[in-house]
Design an enzyme around this catalytic site. Structure first.
Site, PDB file in Angstrom:
ATOM      1  N   ASN A  13     -27.292 -20.525   1.127  1.00 49.95           N
ATOM      2  CA  ASN A  13     -28.196 -21.186   0.197  1.00 49.95           C
ATOM      3  C   ASN A  13     -29.492 -20.379   0.247  1.00 49.95           C
ATOM      4  OD1 ASN A  13     -30.418 -22.799  -0.754  1.00 49.95           O
ATOM      5  ND2 ASN A  13     -29.090 -24.595  -0.649  1.00 49.95           N
ATOM      6  N   GLU A  47     -28.299 -22.591  -4.893  1.00 54.18           N
ATOM      7  CA  GLU A  47     -29.707 -22.829  -5.198  1.00 54.18           C
ATOM      8  C   GLU A  47     -30.405 -21.527  -5.603  1.00 54.18           C
ATOM      9  OE1 GLU A  47     -33.015 -26.022  -3.624  1.00 54.18           O
ATOM     10  OE2 GLU A  47     -31.453 -25.408  -2.222  1.00 54.18           O
ATOM     11  N   TYR A 122     -22.406 -26.259  -4.476  1.00 54.71           N
ATOM     12  CA  TYR A 122     -23.676 -26.824  -4.036  1.00 54.71           C
ATOM     13  C   TYR A 122     -23.634 -28.327  -4.291  1.00 54.71           C
ATOM     14  CZ  TYR A 122     -28.731 -27.654  -3.723  1.00 54.71           C
ATOM     15  OH  TYR A 122     -29.976 -28.132  -3.373  1.00 54.71           O
ATOM     16  N   ASP A 162     -23.151 -24.972   0.343  1.00 53.67           N
ATOM     17  CA  ASP A 162     -24.007 -25.983   0.941  1.00 53.67           C
ATOM     18  C   ASP A 162     -23.452 -27.350   0.564  1.00 53.67           C
ATOM     19  OD1 ASP A 162     -25.959 -27.716   1.725  1.00 53.67           O
ATOM     20  OD2 ASP A 162     -27.600 -26.742   0.659  1.00 53.67           O
ATOM     21  N   ASN A 164     -24.300 -30.243   2.031  1.00 54.99           N
ATOM     22  CA  ASN A 164     -25.287 -31.306   2.242  1.00 54.99           C
ATOM     23  C   ASN A 164     -24.704 -32.517   2.945  1.00 54.99           C
ATOM     24  OD1 ASN A 164     -28.047 -30.741   1.509  1.00 54.99           O
ATOM     25  ND2 ASN A 164     -27.311 -30.363  -0.567  1.00 54.99           N
ATOM     26  N   ASP A 263     -34.450 -21.271   4.082  1.00 48.85           N
ATOM     27  CA  ASP A 263     -34.394 -22.289   5.133  1.00 48.85           C
ATOM     28  C   ASP A 263     -32.972 -22.448   5.674  1.00 48.85           C
ATOM     29  OD1 ASP A 263     -33.575 -23.390   2.731  1.00 48.85           O
ATOM     30  OD2 ASP A 263     -34.695 -25.255   2.945  1.00 48.85           O
ATOM     31  N   HIS A 264     -31.993 -21.823   5.013  1.00 52.75           N
ATOM     32  CA  HIS A 264     -30.628 -21.713   5.522  1.00 52.75           C
ATOM     33  C   HIS A 264     -30.435 -20.315   6.102  1.00 52.75           C
ATOM     34  CE1 HIS A 264     -28.767 -25.268   3.331  1.00 52.75           C
ATOM     35  NE2 HIS A 264     -29.942 -25.171   2.746  1.00 52.75           N
TER      36      HIS A 264
END
Length: 273
Positions: A13, A47, A122, A162, A164, A263-264
């Site tokens: 991501n 993303e 995603y 991702d 989530n 951030d991933h």
């Protein structure tokens, strides 16, 4: 580049492709620098947050190195977006998991390349007890149906991205503080369990066993990264045939906070040919 005897697939991501390649990078850091040295044959991105032409411009230098790009942007400007980079040309590209509601949301793209079907997914973040969670559940239902079709097909398949969702207590450092939050709800975890029960294999978990992590997402805030207080939400779910070819895999965790361009972190899995 991986040897002809292996197939290496990475999911990441990027938290905004243009930012990952430019704003958060220097000449020797950032996604383009990582792309220069990666051994991956196929890279699934989530993303991306940009239109097709913007994404192509961002990765223009990669095309000179032989990469091919397939993308599915979101109709919602600056949000979502999934894409695949491959060293081998695409035999076919399909957008959407079959749930019409999400066809233009930039959440699912599948390609036939390197002899297998590869999906970049995603999954919505969701929010417990809100419409956002119901939307997430509708998307999950569409994914289940499409993954069943892929499983019944005549090609090995890999669905990565991702998700989530932290599947088990080993997938979230602070799982006790998240038991009532989207991403660790009992029904979400049961959904992942159902995919695995149907025959899909969590490649990284199979390689690492029942241990904490390896985490793949950490908040930008506070000391989450330094303390490795993360979540493992970026999965490679593979068909049994591919699972039998697993060689190695895990998270490419940066050595320091300052070296992060998302951030991933990239999660990479290697298969024998």
């Amino acid at each position: 580049m991986a040897s002809p005897q292996t197939l290496t697939v990475t999911t990441i991501n990027v938290n905004g492709a243009r930012a990952a390649c430019k704003e958060r990078s220097t000449e020797n850091l950032g996604m383009l620098a990582w792309l220069k040295q990666t051994r991956a044959d196929v890279i699934c991105m989530q993303e991306t947050r940009c239109e097709d032409d913007q994404l192509a411009a961002t990765f223009e230098t990669a095309f000179a190195d032989g990469w091919h790009l397939a993308s599915a942007p979101s109709e919602r400007k600056g949000r979502n977006g999934v894409a695949v980079l491959s060293r081998t040309p695409f035999d076919d590209i399909r957008i959407g998991c079959g749930a019409e509601e999400f066809d233009t949301h930039g959440r699912w793209i599948e390609v036939d390349t390197a002899g297998i079907t590869v999906v970049s997914v995603y999954v919505p973040t969701g929010e417990a007890e809100t419409e956002r969670q119901l939307e997430k559940e509708r998307f999950m239902a569409g994914v289940s149906k499409r993954m069943a079709q892929l499983q019944a097909g005549d090609r090995e398949a890999l669905v990565c991205g991702d998700w989530n969702i932290g599947h088990t207590e080993n997938d979230i450092k602070n799982w006790k503080g998240n038991v009532k939050k989207s991403g660790f709800l009992p029904e979400e975890r049961a959904w992942v369990s159902g995919l695995l029960a149907s025959g899909w294999v969590d490649a990284v978990r199979q390689l690492h066993g029942d241990v904490p992590g390896p985490y793949s997402w950490w908040s930008w805030r506070g000391k989450a990264f330094d303390n490795d207080a993360g979540w493992r939400i970026d999965y490679h779910l593979v068909t049994p045939g591919l699972a039998g070819r697993l060689v190695a895999g895990g998270t490419e965790r940066p050595e320091a906070y300052a070296l992060r361009w998302s951030d991933h972190a990239p999660v990479t899995v290697e298969f024998s040919a």
